[in-house]
Design a protein around this motif. Structure first.
Motif, short mmCIF file in Angstrom:
data_model
loop_
_atom_site.label_atom_id
_atom_site.label_comp_id
_atom_site.label_asym_id
_atom_site.label_seq_id
_atom_site.Cartn_x
_atom_site.Cartn_y
_atom_site.Cartn_z
N GLN A 191 48.47 36.14 38.73
CA GLN A 191 47.04 35.98 38.91
C GLN A 191 46.10 36.64 38.15
N ARG A 192 46.63 37.50 37.06
CA ARG A 192 45.98 38.35 36.13
C ARG A 192 45.52 37.47 34.64
N SER A 193 44.31 37.74 34.73
CA SER A 193 43.88 36.97 33.50
C SER A 193 42.51 37.87 32.73
N THR A 194 42.47 38.39 31.90
CA THR A 194 41.28 39.11 31.24
C THR A 194 40.35 38.21 31.81
N CYS A 195 39.28 38.75 32.28
CA CYS A 195 38.09 38.23 32.93
C CYS A 195 36.81 38.31 31.87
N HIS B 32 28.42 43.97 21.60
CA HIS B 32 27.51 42.46 22.10
C HIS B 32 28.82 41.44 22.16
N GLN B 33 29.96 41.78 23.03
CA GLN B 33 30.79 40.62 23.41
C GLN B 33 30.09 40.31 24.59
N THR B 34 29.41 39.02 24.50
CA THR B 34 28.13 38.69 25.51
C THR B 34 29.04 38.46 26.82
N TRP B 35 30.49 38.22 26.85
CA TRP B 35 31.06 37.86 28.06
C TRP B 35 31.67 39.14 28.77
N PHE B 36 31.44 40.25 28.30
CA PHE B 36 31.73 41.34 29.08
C PHE B 36 30.42 42.17 29.51
N GLN C 157 44.64 49.04 35.96
CA GLN C 157 43.55 48.55 36.42
C GLN C 157 43.40 47.10 36.65
N TYR C 158 44.08 46.45 35.52
CA TYR C 158 44.31 45.04 35.80
C TYR C 158 45.06 44.77 37.27
N ALA C 159 46.12 45.36 37.46
CA ALA C 159 46.84 45.27 38.44
C ALA C 159 46.29 45.34 39.69
N PHE D 97 38.83 43.64 32.52
CA PHE D 97 38.93 43.35 31.19
C PHE D 97 39.14 44.67 30.59
N PHE D 98 39.88 44.73 29.33
CA PHE D 98 40.05 45.99 28.50
C PHE D 98 39.50 45.38 26.98
N THR D 99 38.69 46.24 26.43
CA THR D 99 38.50 45.97 24.96
C THR D 99 38.67 47.53 24.25
N ALA D 100 39.03 47.38 22.82
CA ALA D 100 39.06 48.34 22.10
C ALA D 100 37.89 47.92 20.92
N ALA D 101 37.32 46.92 21.07
CA ALA D 101 36.28 46.43 20.09
C ALA D 101 34.96 46.95 20.55
N ILE D 102 34.82 48.32 20.48
CA ILE D 102 33.66 48.94 21.09
C ILE D 102 32.81 49.74 19.95
C1 LIG Z 1 44.44 46.35 23.12
C2 LIG Z 1 43.55 45.20 23.66
C3 LIG Z 1 42.22 45.01 22.94
C4 LIG Z 1 41.70 43.78 23.56
N1 LIG Z 1 40.54 43.74 23.09
C5 LIG Z 1 39.65 42.50 23.56
C6 LIG Z 1 38.40 42.24 23.00
O1 LIG Z 1 37.76 43.05 22.05
N2 LIG Z 1 37.78 41.19 23.37
C7 LIG Z 1 38.47 40.22 24.51
O2 LIG Z 1 37.65 39.35 24.83
N3 LIG Z 1 39.57 40.49 24.69
C8 LIG Z 1 40.26 41.76 24.22
N4 LIG Z 1 41.68 41.74 24.98
C9 LIG Z 1 42.10 40.91 26.05
C10 LIG Z 1 43.20 39.96 25.23
O3 LIG Z 1 42.49 39.12 24.26
C11 LIG Z 1 43.87 39.31 26.44
O4 LIG Z 1 45.00 40.14 26.83
C12 LIG Z 1 44.86 38.20 25.64
O5 LIG Z 1 44.01 37.10 25.15
C13 LIG Z 1 45.46 37.69 26.74
O6 LIG Z 1 45.03 37.14 27.80
P1 LIG Z 1 45.54 37.67 29.22
O7 LIG Z 1 45.09 39.13 29.24
O8 LIG Z 1 44.46 36.88 30.09
O9 LIG Z 1 46.71 37.24 29.50
C14 LIG Z 1 42.31 43.19 24.52
C15 LIG Z 1 43.32 43.49 25.08
C16 LIG Z 1 44.11 44.36 24.64
C17 LIG Z 1 45.30 44.79 25.32
#
Ligand SMILES: Cc1cc2nc3c(=O)[nH]c(=O)nc-3n(C[C@H](O)[C@H](O)[C@H](O)COP(=O)(O)O)c2cc1C
Length: 395
Positions: free
Chosen positions: A177-181, A277-281, A322-324, A334-339
């Motif tokens: 049930q994990r999905s990047t939000c 400016h990743q508007t979704w976050f 944290q996801y878990a 969510f996680f992002t390194a695009a910061i």
């Molecule tokens: C190192 C890393 C960087 C990521 N950076 C971004 C990001 O900048 N923007 C974003 O929308 N998602 C980001 N994600 C999320 C991934 O896009 C996401 O994990 C991938 O699409 C798979 O989807 P899921 O996490 O729902 O399984 C990142 C994930 C990881 C692990």
């Protein structure tokens, strides 16, 4: 007075493409390429173009042994020397002075990589627009060739040893049930209890003990050398009972340390800049900045070729936990390194080479509708998921 050069210095033979001004004046716009020596270092942002004389001077200078300017100068002019001093590539030291800046024992390549790969005010909407302009993924394939295979296969398929099904566990069921939000409910506040649970489980301390002379912290994540250099700083935007603003999570006291109150507009503006400016976050009720105290890990792994990789992996473990934990609580994460690291450094008053921000995570309740695409082919989060936005499943 003597000179030292900066501790971490890489010289890049770079090629610069620019408009040929003479050709432009003749009405024949054209590009010319010029080769330059670029100095990349860990104490200043961006590259510094070197003349041949400056390059030779830096090649003679030592980061540890101060030398007399006359021994180093060579053919460099006063102005060329002064420019190196102004840029901090050379430093003046007094004979009795404290010669080296705070020693964090960085590996030189990692130090330059870390410093130079930070962003200041990147706007991901521009990147998205550029991607769209080239025709999305199809356009990228046209430019770069086909996307590499999704997975690796080794050898003859007939030789594969099929394995029994992976046993289902409560953890694996939960993680399905994990999905990047990318769709937060901006109207629904996060309960302080939920924030506390995530902070406590992911970043908090389970036990403290002396191990071989080291005061060590036991956490639910592993960490290189057991050193746990990564700290959580919280930007609270919408947490019930918590004023919006910046906090540091004290992992031993399990407490938030208030740093700065922010109006909701200020918090939103900061959030937007931090996540490029990743508007979704940017409307996540809580953003967490993962900040690494490099001196903690590098104190032991001094100038170690793997140390930066190790702290990066530490960050990955925290992210996954944290996801878990968030998934267990029914929350999106969510996680992002695009910061924009520099925006975060300014907000938290950080020296990037001492305490650098490595990533941003976020937390909150999901919205009822998916406006930004999430990846849920198992349809555990979004029952109608189809891989497209606004398209009914199956069409
Ligand atoms: C190192 C890393 C960087 C990521 N950076 C971004 C990001 O900048 N923007 C974003 O929308 N998602 C980001 N994600 C999320 C991934 O896009 C996401 O994990 C991938 O699409 C798979 O989807 P899921 O996490 O729902 O399984 C990142 C994930 C990881 C692990």
């Amino acid at each position: 007075m003597q000179w030292l050069r900066c501790p971490h210095l890489l010289i890049e033979p770079a090629e610069v493409r620019e408009l040929d001004q003479a050709a432009l004046l003749r009405g024949q716009p054209n590009f010319v390429t010029r080769r330059v020596w670029r100095a990349l270092c860990s104490h200043r942002d961006g590259a510094f173009a070197l003349t041949d004389a400056q390059l030779a001077l830096l090649g003679r200078a030592s980061p540890r042994e101060p030398q007399a300017p006359d021994l180093l100068r060579g053919s460099a002019s006063e102005a060329e020397c002064q420019a190196l001093l102004d840029a901090g590539l050379l430093r003046e030291v007094n004979d009795d002075g404290n010669r080296l800046p705070a020693d964090v024992a960085w590996h030189p390549l990692a130090a330059v990589l870390h410093r130079q790969c930070r962003w200041s005010d990147v706007d991901s909407r521009e990147t998205d627009a550029r991607l769209e302009a080239v025709g999305g993924m199809a356009g990228l394939e046209a430019l770069f060739g086909p996307v590499p295979d999704s997975h690796l296969s080794c050898g003859d398929p007939a030789q594969r040893l099929a394995l029994p099904y992976a046993a289902s566990t409560s953890l694996s069921k939960s993680l399905q049930q994990r999905s990047t939000c990318r769709n937060f409910d901006r109207t629904r506040a996060l309960a302080l209890q939920d924030l506390a649970s995530v902070l406590g489980h992911v970043y908090g301390v389970q036990a403290e003990a002396e191990v071989s002379g080291l005061h060590a912290l036991k956490k639910l994540v592993p960490s290189a050398g057991g050193l746990h250099p990564v700290e959580a700083f919280v930007l609270a935007q919408n947490v019930a009972g918590l004023a919006s603003g910046l906090y540091h999570y004290h992992c031993v006291a399990h407490a938030l340390e208030p740093l700065r109150g922010l109006s909701s507009e200020e918090a939103r503006d900061l959030a937007a800049r931090c996540v490029a400016h990743q508007t979704w976050f940017e409307d996540a009720p809580v953003l967490i900045f993962l900040v690494c105290r490099f001196q903690r890990t590098f104190w032991k792994y001094r100038e170690h070729a793997k140390a930066y990789r190790a702290v990066t992996v530490d960050v990955g473990h925290l992210s996954m936990l944290q996801y878990a934990v968030a998934t267990e609580l029914g929350l999106g994460s969510f996680f992002t390194a695009a910061i924009n690291e520099m925006a975060i450094e300014r907000a938290l008053n950080l020296d990037p080479m001492q305490t650098g921000v490595m990533a941003v995570t976020g937390l909150g309740w999901r919205a009822a509708q998916m406006h930004s695409l999430e990846f849920d082919p198992l349809r555990r989060v979004w029952p109608d998921w189809s891989g497209a936005i606004g398209t009914p499943a199956g069409t």
